[in-house]
Design an enzyme around this catalytic site. Structure first.
Site, PDB file in Angstrom:
ATOM      1  N   LYS A 113     100.829 -34.695  49.712  1.00 30.85           N
ATOM      2  CA  LYS A 113     101.808 -35.783  49.692  1.00 30.85           C
ATOM      3  C   LYS A 113     102.973 -35.482  48.747  1.00 30.85           C
ATOM      4  O   LYS A 113     104.043 -36.056  48.886  1.00 30.85           O
ATOM      5  CB  LYS A 113     101.120 -37.087  49.353  1.00 30.85           C
TER       6      LYS A 113
HETATM    7  C1  LIG Z   1      96.577 -38.328  52.622  1.00 32.36           C
HETATM    8  C2  LIG Z   1      95.656 -37.201  52.754  1.00 32.36           C
HETATM    9  C3  LIG Z   1      95.162 -36.806  54.000  1.00 32.36           C
HETATM   10  C4  LIG Z   1      95.483 -37.565  55.269  1.00 32.36           C
HETATM   11  O1  LIG Z   1      96.829 -37.410  55.633  1.00 32.36           O
HETATM   12  P1  LIG Z   1      97.466 -38.389  56.715  1.00 32.36           P
HETATM   13  O2  LIG Z   1      98.908 -38.049  56.753  1.00 32.36           O
HETATM   14  O3  LIG Z   1      97.230 -39.779  56.182  1.00 32.36           O
HETATM   15  O4  LIG Z   1      96.775 -38.167  57.988  1.00 32.36           O
HETATM   16  C5  LIG Z   1      94.347 -35.700  54.068  1.00 32.36           C
HETATM   17  N1  LIG Z   1      94.003 -35.013  52.955  1.00 32.36           N
HETATM   18  C6  LIG Z   1      94.459 -35.368  51.742  1.00 32.36           C
HETATM   19  C7  LIG Z   1      94.024 -34.589  50.567  1.00 32.36           C
HETATM   20  C8  LIG Z   1      95.302 -36.457  51.599  1.00 32.36           C
HETATM   21  O5  LIG Z   1      95.745 -36.801  50.383  1.00 32.36           O
END
Ligand SMILES: *Cc1c(COP(=O)(O)O)cnc(C)c1O
Length: 498
Positions: A113
Site C-alpha cells: 500500500k
Molecule cells: C491490503 C493487502 C492485501 C489486499 O490487497 P487488496 O488491494 O485489498 O486486494 C494483500 N496483502 C497485503 C499485505 C495487504 O496489505
C-alpha cells in the site's frame, strides 16, 4: 469530443476530472470513480523499456490525470519514491524458478500500500489547490492493518489534512497494531473498533454517506476524503508496478514465445488485482490474472460461479489484510464487465447490500475468463512459506504465500509455464509470528517482537529500519470504540459535537 474524465459506477453523479475524483474519494451517489477510457500503451512498450520507476510512474499517472500539471505529478512521484523506499528500484523483482516475486514491500510500512499511499497525499494537496479548496481535508480510513499505517505515514504532518484511522481490534497483527499506535504527527488519530474489518469499513462508508453529518463538517471548515483503496488516486499508482515488471522481464529476455506473462495477486478488497487488470487493458500482454484468496474465499467462488455471496462468517486467518468479505473495488470490475451499465451495477450492489448476494449474467461472466480464482488455507500457507525457504532460501510473508500457493496449484492444473509475476504484498518481518512459526513449530506462540530478530538471523536480511526497535517505542494512541460510536468519535476529534 468529451475529454478524459471520471464517472461513477452508479451513474447518478456528474463526470469529474481526476483532481475532483481524488479529493472526493467516493462519488456522491455512493459509486466509485472510474476513468472514462483506459489509455492504450500497447504500441509504445518498446520505447518504455528501461525507463526507471519514477519516470514510468510519472508517465502513466499523467495519462490518467491529464488535468494535473506535469510539475505536480513529477513532484508527487519524486517525493514518494525517493528515500522513503529502501530499495533503489522501488519495486524490484526476485526471480525464483519461473516465478518473479514482485517485492512491493520496500516502502515505509513494509507493505504494497506504500506504493500508492506515499503518492496520494501529494496528489490530494495538488488537487485541492487546483480546485481552490480551502477546507481542511479529513482523511477517514478503515483498515485491515496495512492501509492504516501506510496512510498515517503518508499523511502525518501534511499541512491542511487530518487523518483518522479505525482498525478492528482483533483483526490485525500485534506488529501492525504497534506500528499504528506509535504513529507520530499532530494530525494523526488511531482508534480501535470492537468488530472486524467489514464492520469498520461499513462504519466509515456510513459516515461518508451521512449527508447531515457531512453538512455539519463543511460548515465547520472540513471536508471528508478517503485514503481507502476505493480512491482513484490509489488505483492509478498501482498500475505502474505491473507495467514496470513486464518491461523488466522483457528487457531481461524472460518473456516466452507468445510474449505473455501471468500475474498472481493475493487479494482482499480487489484493489491491487484491479490495477493488474487495468494494466492488461492498457496493452500489457497478460495471459491470466490469478486471484488468490485465503479461507475467506468469496472471490474464488465468484470467479468460478458468477455468484458473489457474502453470507458467511469472516474467518480470522494468518493473512489478516485479506480477511474481507465485501471487496469494494469489485464494483469497478462489475461496471466494466457490464459494458459500463450503471443500472446493472446499482442492481448488483443493491442486491449485495439488501440480500448479501448477487449473481452476474452469462454476458458478464465472459469478461471474467481472464481471471483464475484460487485459495489457500492457513496450513497450506504455512507449508508454502517453508517450501520456498527450503528451496530458495527466500523468506515470504503469509499474504505472498497465499499467492504463491495458488500459483503452484494453477501450475499443476494447467502447466502454463509463462513467466509469473507474484505480487509480494508484505515483508515477512511484518508477520514474524506466522512466518517463523511456519518455518519451525518451536517458534509458535513466541513473542512476535523477538521473532523479528530470529527471522533476521535465519535469512541474513537486516531488520528493516521502520520496525527495528518498535517494541520499545512509546504508544501514542489508546482509544477504542464500538462501530455505533464512530460518528461521535469523529465529531469529538473535529470538535463539532452537536
Ligand atoms: C491490503 C493487502 C492485501 C489486499 O490487497 P487488496 O488491494 O485489498 O486486494 C494483500 N496483502 C497485503 C499485505 C495487504 O496489505
Amino acid at each position: 469530443m468529451p475529454g478524459f474524465t471520471y464517472l461513477s459506477t452508479r451513474g447518478k453523479a456528474p463526470r469529474v476530472e481526476s483532481a475532483e475524483a481524488i479529493v472526493r474519494g467516493i462519488a456522491p451517489d455512493g459509486g466509485l470513480y472510474v476513468p472514462s477510457s483506459i489509455p492504450d500503451i500497447g504500441g509504445q512498450l518498446d520505447q518504455l523499456i528501461g525507463m526507471d520507476y519514477r519516470s514510468l510512474a510519472g508517465y502513466i499517472m499523467a495519462l490518467y490525470m491529464p488535468d494535473f500539471g506535469e510539475m505536480d505529478i513529477r513532484n508527487a512521484v519524486s517525493r514518494a519514491y525517493g528515500e522513503k523506499f529502501d530499495h533503489p528500484l522501488v519495486a524490484p523483482l526476485a526471480r525464483k524458478g519461473g516465478a518473479y516475486f514482485l517485492e512491493l514491500f520496500h516502502g515505509p510500512t513494509l507493505a504494497f500500500k506504500d506504493l500508492a499511499l506515499t503518492v496520494l497525499p501529494h496528489l490530494l494537496k495538488a488537487a485541492a489547490a487546483k480546485l481552490g479548496i480551502k477546507k481542511e481535508i479529513v482523511i477517514l480510513t478503515a483498515t485491515s492493518g496495512d492501509t492504516g499505517k501506510a496512510a498515517l505515514e503518508g499523511f502525518a504532518d501534511v499541512e491542511g489534512t487530518r487523518i483518522i484511522v479505525f482498525y478492528p481490534e482483533d483483526g490485525v497483527s500485534r506488529i501492525q497494531e504497534r506500528q499504528m499506535t506509535t504513529q507520530k504527527g499532530e494530525n494523526t488519530y488511531v482508534i480501535a473498533i470492537e468488530g472486524n474489518f467489514d464492520d469498520a469499513q461499513r462504519g466509515v462508508k456510513d459516515l461518508f454517506n451521512d449527508s447531515q453529518f457531512n453538512k455539519r463538517m463543511e460548515e465547520s471548515g472540513f471536508a471528508f476524503s478517503s485514503a481507502n483503496s476505493i480512491n482513484a488516486g490509489r488505483l492509478i499508482p498501482q498500475i505502474v508496478y505491473y507495467v514496470h515488471s513486464y518491461l523488466e522481464i522483457l528487457k531481461n529476455g524472460g518473456i516466452g514465445p507468445d510474449g505473455k506473462i501471468n500475474i498472481v495477486v493475493p487479494t482482499g478488497n480487489f484493489g491491487n488485482i484491479l490495477a493488474a487488470y487495468y494494466s492488461k487493458k492498457m496493452g500489457i500482454p497478460v495471459n491470466m490474472l490469478i486471484c488468490a484468496s485465503n479461507e475467506n474465499n468469496v472471490l474464488y467462488d465468484f470467479i468460478n460461479t458468477g455468484i458473489y455471496d457474502r453470507r458467511r462468517n469472516l474467518v480470522a486467518t494468518s493473512s489478516p489484510s485479506m480477511d474481507i468479505l465485501v471487496s469494494s473495488n469489485l464494483e469497478r470490475l462489475l461496471f466494466d464487465l457490464s459494458g459500463k451499465d450503471p443500472r446493472l451495477v446499482r442492481k448488483l450492489t443493491g442486491d449485495l447490500a439488501t440480500k448479501g448476494i448477487f449473481e452476474i449474467d452469462e454476458n458478464m461472466r465472459k469478461g471474467l475468463s481472464c481471471f483464475q480464482g484460487g485459495f489457500a488455507t492457513d496450513s497450506e500457507t504455512f507449508r508454502t512459506i517453508k517450501l520456498v525457504f527450503e528451496n530458495y532460501g527466500y523468506l515470504i510473508d503469509t499474504h505472498t504465500a497465499v499467492g504463491y500457493n495458488v500459483y503452484l496449484k494453477y501450475l499443476e492444473e494447467t502447466n502454463d509455464r509463462r513467466p509469473a509475476v507474484i505480487a509480494s504484498t508484505a515483508s515477512p518481518f511484518k508477520f514474524p509470528g506466522s512466518v517463523a512459526g511456519a518455518l519451525d513449530s518451536r517458534y509458535c506462540g513466541m513473542d512476535e517482537f523477538k521473532l523479528i530478530d530470529v527471522l533476521s538471523g535465519m535469512s541474513g536480511i537486516k531488520v528493516p529500519e521502520s520496525i527495528a526497535g518498535i517494541s520499545s517505542r512509546e504508544i501514542l494512541h489508546r482509544k477504542s470504540c464500538r462501530v455505533e460510536q464512530m460518528k461521535d468519535v469523529v465529531a469529538s476529534i473535529l470538535d463539532i459535537s452537536g
